[in-house]
Enzyme design. Structure first.
Site, mmCIF file in Angstrom:
data_model
loop_
_atom_site.group_PDB
_atom_site.id
_atom_site.type_symbol
_atom_site.label_atom_id
_atom_site.label_comp_id
_atom_site.label_asym_id
_atom_site.label_seq_id
_atom_site.Cartn_x
_atom_site.Cartn_y
_atom_site.Cartn_z
ATOM 1 N N GLU A 129 -3.584 2.536 -7.200
ATOM 2 C CA GLU A 129 -3.903 3.662 -6.431
ATOM 3 C C GLU A 129 -3.375 4.943 -6.567
ATOM 4 O O GLU A 129 -2.282 4.974 -6.313
ATOM 5 C CB GLU A 129 -3.855 3.274 -5.064
ATOM 6 C CG GLU A 129 -2.665 2.500 -4.338
ATOM 7 C CD GLU A 129 -2.519 2.326 -2.933
ATOM 8 O OE1 GLU A 129 -3.253 2.776 -2.275
ATOM 9 O OE2 GLU A 129 -1.263 2.103 -2.713
ATOM 10 N N HIS A 173 0.947 -1.243 -0.006
ATOM 11 C CA HIS A 173 -0.075 0.168 -0.068
ATOM 12 C C HIS A 173 0.817 1.287 -0.058
ATOM 13 O O HIS A 173 2.163 1.331 0.705
ATOM 14 C CB HIS A 173 -0.870 0.083 1.204
ATOM 15 C CG HIS A 173 -1.954 0.910 1.190
ATOM 16 N ND1 HIS A 173 -1.650 2.500 1.477
ATOM 17 C CD2 HIS A 173 -3.432 1.057 0.851
ATOM 18 C CE1 HIS A 173 -2.757 2.823 1.333
ATOM 19 N NE2 HIS A 173 -3.526 2.328 0.929
#
Length: 259
Positions: free
Chosen positions: A174, A102
């Site tokens: 993302e 992430h």
């Protein structure tokens, strides 16, 4: 090939175990009220480590149509690694998914593609599915190198993972500049990069693997924009942050196909 959309709620460092229990109960009720069809999308929650067991008890006990996972994993199996949580521990808890790479882990913990790759392999070794995150910062986007940057990350993150495993995993695109900022990449922006990721997987492996892998978009996904994003051919789901902390909002995102 038909890819089942995967809608995953990343709770990040929010909610103690009491609040987490309440949220997953509320989510179960909201999905039931919405007539949720798990053949049309897969609902996943990704709580903090301390919430996984309480959330699992509710999901398993109430037979909720929700999978759960973890936000990180150790690259080590066991031993003197204070603060780390191993794949075997997560697997034993019943986790189905584990987020690796992430942007917040990459930024705040200096995680490299090499480490993300090692973690993804540990997820697979322990019978779970990695959600491998990739994406660009604002300066990379402004320089027009967002595709090159993101594809480069994914190539490094998948290094040494065989095609049959890649076909089953999840990749989450993302754009860092759109996370928690209220800024949203347009549906066309999401499609451009998700398509490039799929093409990269095809080049690295083969067409069937590229057709099978599920690619999520993550970045300020909300009930108001999810249907437009999900209409794109190479977007197979969403990695949702803030909106997943509200049962009603996340239920609407999971049941985007009703829009």
């Amino acid at each position: 090939m038909s890819r089942t959309p995967i809608m995953a709620g990343n709770w990040k460092m929010n909610l103690d175990h009491v609040a987490a229990t309440s949220l997953v109960q509320d989510l179960g009720e909201a999905l039931k009220a919405a007539g949720y069809d798990s053949s049309k999308s897969e609902a996943v929650v990704i709580p903090p480590f301390t919430d996984i067991r309480p959330v699992a008890i509710i999901i398993d006990g109430d037979k909720l149509p929700i999978a759960y996972g973890a936000q990180d994993i150790s690259a080590h199996d066991d031993g003197a690694y204070t603060g780390e949580v191993s794949g075997a521990m997560l697997s034993k808890l019943g986790c189905r998914y584990v987020v690796v790479g992430h942007s917040e882990r990459r930024e705040y913990h200096n995680e490299s593609d090499e480490l993300v790759n090692a973690k993804a392999k540990k997820v697979i070794e322990n019978g779970m599915t990695p959600i491998i995150c990739c994406g660009e910062a604002l300066e990379v986007r402004k320089a027009g190198k967002h595709v090159e940057h993101t594809v480069g990350q994914i190539k490094a993150d998948l290094d040494g993972i065989p095609a049959e495993q890649v076909a089953k995993l999840v990749i989450a695109y993302e754009p860092i500049w759109a996370i928690g900022t209220g800024e949203t990449a347009t549906a066309d922006d999401a499609q451009e990069v998700c398509q490039a990721i799929r093409e990269a997987v095809k080049e690295l492996y083969d067409a069937p693997t590229a057709e099978a892998v599920r690619i999520q978009y993550g970045g300020s996904v909300k009930p108001a924009n999810v249907a437009e994003i999900m209409a794109k051919p190479d977007v197979d789901g969403a990695l949702v942050g803030g909106a997943s902390l509200k049962a009603g909002d996340f239920s609407k995102i999971v049941t985007f196909y009703e829009a």
